[in-house]
Design an enzyme around this catalytic site. Structure first.
Site, PDB file in Angstrom:
ATOM      1  N   CYS A 115      35.128  34.151  40.226  1.00 16.37           N
ATOM      2  CA  CYS A 115      34.693  35.541  40.003  1.00 16.37           C
ATOM      3  C   CYS A 115      35.276  36.145  38.736  1.00 16.37           C
ATOM      4  O   CYS A 115      34.894  37.252  38.346  1.00 16.37           O
ATOM      5  CB  CYS A 115      35.036  36.401  41.210  1.00 16.37           C
ATOM      6  SG  CYS A 115      34.272  35.793  42.711  1.00 16.37           S
ATOM      7  N   HIS A 255      35.494  43.686  39.238  1.00 17.60           N
ATOM      8  CA  HIS A 255      34.743  42.734  40.057  1.00 17.60           C
ATOM      9  C   HIS A 255      34.459  43.409  41.400  1.00 17.60           C
ATOM     10  O   HIS A 255      35.336  44.014  42.011  1.00 17.60           O
ATOM     11  CB  HIS A 255      35.580  41.460  40.245  1.00 17.60           C
ATOM     12  CG  HIS A 255      34.996  40.519  41.249  1.00 17.60           C
ATOM     13  ND1 HIS A 255      33.654  40.223  41.293  1.00 17.60           N
ATOM     14  CD2 HIS A 255      35.563  39.817  42.266  1.00 17.60           C
ATOM     15  CE1 HIS A 255      33.432  39.380  42.283  1.00 17.60           C
ATOM     16  NE2 HIS A 255      34.562  39.129  42.897  1.00 17.60           N
ATOM     17  N   ASN A 285      29.288  40.862  46.985  1.00 24.80           N
ATOM     18  CA  ASN A 285      30.060  40.141  45.984  1.00 24.80           C
ATOM     19  C   ASN A 285      29.161  39.069  45.361  1.00 24.80           C
ATOM     20  O   ASN A 285      28.846  38.076  46.001  1.00 24.80           O
ATOM     21  CB  ASN A 285      31.288  39.502  46.653  1.00 24.80           C
ATOM     22  CG  ASN A 285      32.150  38.714  45.681  1.00 24.80           C
ATOM     23  OD1 ASN A 285      31.747  38.444  44.549  1.00 24.80           O
ATOM     24  ND2 ASN A 285      33.336  38.341  46.130  1.00 24.80           N
TER      25      ASN A 285
HETATM   26  N1  ACO Z   1      32.584  41.373  61.729  1.00 21.32           N
HETATM   27  C1  ACO Z   1      33.402  41.786  62.720  1.00 21.32           C
HETATM   28  N2  ACO Z   1      34.674  41.386  62.832  1.00 21.32           N
HETATM   29  C2  ACO Z   1      35.143  40.521  61.885  1.00 21.32           C
HETATM   30  C3  ACO Z   1      34.328  40.062  60.832  1.00 21.32           C
HETATM   31  C4  ACO Z   1      33.001  40.518  60.775  1.00 21.32           C
HETATM   32  N3  ACO Z   1      32.149  40.138  59.801  1.00 21.32           N
HETATM   33  N4  ACO Z   1      35.062  39.238  60.055  1.00 21.32           N
HETATM   34  C5  ACO Z   1      36.297  39.181  60.584  1.00 21.32           C
HETATM   35  N5  ACO Z   1      36.334  39.950  61.705  1.00 21.32           N
HETATM   36  C6  ACO Z   1      37.465  40.184  62.615  1.00 21.32           C
HETATM   37  C7  ACO Z   1      38.510  39.127  62.500  1.00 21.32           C
HETATM   38  O1  ACO Z   1      38.166  38.007  63.293  1.00 21.32           O
HETATM   39  C8  ACO Z   1      39.742  39.852  63.014  1.00 21.32           C
HETATM   40  O2  ACO Z   1      39.715  39.880  64.424  1.00 21.32           O
HETATM   41  P1  ACO Z   1      41.075  39.691  65.254  1.00 21.32           P
HETATM   42  O3  ACO Z   1      41.927  40.857  64.850  1.00 21.32           O
HETATM   43  O4  ACO Z   1      40.575  39.729  66.639  1.00 21.32           O
HETATM   44  O5  ACO Z   1      41.632  38.362  64.817  1.00 21.32           O
HETATM   45  C9  ACO Z   1      39.528  41.291  62.533  1.00 21.32           C
HETATM   46  O6  ACO Z   1      38.120  41.391  62.227  1.00 21.32           O
HETATM   47  C10 ACO Z   1      40.322  41.658  61.310  1.00 21.32           C
HETATM   48  O7  ACO Z   1      40.196  40.597  60.375  1.00 21.32           O
HETATM   49  P2  ACO Z   1      40.913  40.608  58.983  1.00 21.32           P
HETATM   50  O8  ACO Z   1      40.608  39.337  58.276  1.00 21.32           O
HETATM   51  O9  ACO Z   1      42.328  41.037  59.148  1.00 21.32           O
HETATM   52  O10 ACO Z   1      40.128  41.813  58.292  1.00 21.32           O
HETATM   53  P3  ACO Z   1      40.379  42.415  56.877  1.00 21.32           P
HETATM   54  O11 ACO Z   1      40.606  43.849  57.009  1.00 21.32           O
HETATM   55  O12 ACO Z   1      41.350  41.593  56.070  1.00 21.32           O
HETATM   56  O13 ACO Z   1      38.950  42.244  56.203  1.00 21.32           O
HETATM   57  C11 ACO Z   1      37.825  40.832  54.622  1.00 21.32           C
HETATM   58  C12 ACO Z   1      38.403  40.956  56.026  1.00 21.32           C
HETATM   59  C13 ACO Z   1      36.744  41.878  54.422  1.00 21.32           C
HETATM   60  C14 ACO Z   1      37.248  39.446  54.427  1.00 21.32           C
HETATM   61  C15 ACO Z   1      38.975  41.088  53.613  1.00 21.32           C
HETATM   62  O14 ACO Z   1      40.070  40.284  53.933  1.00 21.32           O
HETATM   63  C16 ACO Z   1      38.591  40.821  52.210  1.00 21.32           C
HETATM   64  O15 ACO Z   1      37.759  41.516  51.633  1.00 21.32           O
HETATM   65  N6  ACO Z   1      39.229  39.816  51.552  1.00 21.32           N
HETATM   66  C17 ACO Z   1      38.965  39.497  50.191  1.00 21.32           C
HETATM   67  C18 ACO Z   1      37.740  38.664  50.153  1.00 21.32           C
HETATM   68  C19 ACO Z   1      37.226  38.481  48.764  1.00 21.32           C
HETATM   69  O16 ACO Z   1      37.116  39.436  48.004  1.00 21.32           O
HETATM   70  N7  ACO Z   1      36.861  37.252  48.432  1.00 21.32           N
HETATM   71  C20 ACO Z   1      36.233  36.947  47.208  1.00 21.32           C
HETATM   72  C21 ACO Z   1      37.188  36.851  46.061  1.00 21.32           C
HETATM   73  S1  ACO Z   1      36.337  36.578  44.618  1.00 21.32           S
HETATM   74  C22 ACO Z   1      35.759  34.945  44.411  1.00 21.32           C
HETATM   75  O17 ACO Z   1      36.314  34.197  43.648  1.00 21.32           O
HETATM   76  C23 ACO Z   1      34.583  34.434  45.179  1.00 21.32           C
END
Ligand code: ACO
Length: 329
Positions: A115, A255, A285
């Site tokens: 990214c 980004h 994204n």
């Molecule tokens: N719908 C509902 N619940 C979900 C979902 C979903 N789509 N996805 C995860 N959950 C649940 C999890 O299982 C977890 O449940 P639990 O507490 O029972 O275990 C709960 O929601 C919380 O999960 P977290 O992973 O702690 O949630 P977080 O607030 O961290 O959000 C997210 C997750 C949105 C993926 C976040 O971590 C994020 O944005 N990370 C960065 C991702 C990113 O930007 N990646 C790309 C980088 S750029 C590149 O090079 C491609």
């Protein structure tokens, strides 16, 4: 200061027609529109269909940028495509785009920095102009991440969309165009975000397909923490290289991964939220396409004026991160 500077002479984008909404995802995995909006800010994303590949998105964005710049495809000296989802391992997507533009002869290659690809690409492309080697470079950020998504994995399938953005870079008066870059990487974080199979380490086999190793795997939480810290570091690095203060930045184009990442980093940087360009609610994204898609929104808004300072900031797999400061010409 270099005799030649590289500035944006034209811009164009392209996204696929098909829209995938949060409501659509509710029918596919155990998620909700509310969860996705609150945790990411994303409402819908565009996804490729049929046999549309990254080079198709890239070529359409390129045609729009070429038209906007008022040049002919034959004027291009180099095509540089930043992508992590090339049509195939080789030949490069840049060569496929060249053919789709109906030209030949000019240099063409791909650059892979996930990214952060557009920021890396801007830095690399500008060098060719700054040294005087080339006059006109076509830089494209294009990705079709939804081709590599496990639609049963709610952790990742809600995040990504497909698209492409292109800029034509040409010589501008010194002091304008790209005035500062900051690039960095930390390969120790390579496991946090990856597609494990399909390369030389783990070529495609019945086992890799069975184990779903051709899909994006991500440690979302760790990437989130990294992103907040590093967006700030990249911005500060580019400001230091330019000898500028954050107050001098007129627009920040980050980004578009997650609104919470952008908000936290912006608060840390102390930049006015009104200066930040966000469109992730419409596209999700889109990896290397996300910065040029957001930049194009700013461009089309008509707000940009000569002398404005723009900052592009990227972060992604690798891990990689970086920023560019551009003085609008
Ligand atoms: N719908 C509902 N619940 C979900 C979902 C979903 N789509 N996805 C995860 N959950 C649940 C999890 O299982 C977890 O449940 P639990 O507490 O029972 O275990 C709960 O929601 C919380 O999960 P977290 O992973 O702690 O949630 P977080 O607030 O961290 O959000 C997210 C997750 C949105 C993926 C976040 O971590 C994020 O944005 N990370 C960065 C991702 C990113 O930007 N990646 C790309 C980088 S750029 C590149 O090079 C491609």
């Amino acid at each position: 200061m270099s005799k030649h500077a590289a500035g944006i002479a034209g811009m164009g984008v392209f996204v696929p027609e098909k829209i995938l909404t949060n409501a659509d995802l509710e029918k596919m995995v155990d998620t909700s529109d509310e969860w996705i909006r609150v945790r990411t800010g994303i409402i819908e994303r565009r996804i490729v269909e049929g046999d549309t590949a990254t080079s198709d998105l890239a070529a359409e964005a390129a045609k729009n940028a070429i038209k906007d710049a008022g040049i002919k495809p034959e004027d291009i000296d180099l095509i540089l495509v930043a992508t992590s989802t090339p049509d195939m391992i080789f030949p490069s997507t840049a060569c496929l785009v060249q053919s789709k533009l109906g030209i030949d002869g000019c240099a063409a290659f791909d650059l892979q920095a996930a990214c952060t690809g557009f920021v890396y690409g801007m830095t690399v492309a500008a060098q060719f102009i700054e040294t005087g080697m080339y006059e006109t470079v076509l830089l494209i950020g294009a990705d079709a991440f939804t081709r590599h998504i496990n639609w049963e994995d709610r952790d990742t399938c809600i995040l990504f969309g497909d698209g492409a953005g292109a800029v034509v870079l040409k010589r501008v008066e010194a002091g304008y165009g790209l005035i500062s870059s900051y690039l960095a990487a930390d390969g120790r974080g390579a496991d946090l975000l990856k597609i494990p199979a399909g390369g030389s380490a783990n070529p495609g086999s019945e086992e890799t397909v069975r184990d779903k190793l051709h899909y994006v795997q991500m440690n979302g939480n760790a990437v989130f923490k990294f992103a907040v810290r590093i967006l700030h570091e990249a911005a500060i690095g580019a400001l230091a290289n330019a000898g500028m203060l954050v107050e001098e930045i007129d627009y920040l184009v980050p980004h578009q991964a997650n609104i919470r990442i952008i908000d936290s980093a912006a608060a840390r940087l102390g930049i006015d939220k009104k200066k930040i360009i966000v469109n992730l609610e419409r596209y999700g994204n889109t990896s290397t396409a996300s910065i040029p898609l957001a930049l194009n929104d700013l461009y089309l808004s008509g707000k940009l004026k000569q002398g404005d300072n723009l900052m592009l900031v990227g972060f992604g797999a690798g891990l990689t991160w970086g920023a560019n400061i551009i003085k609008w010409y």
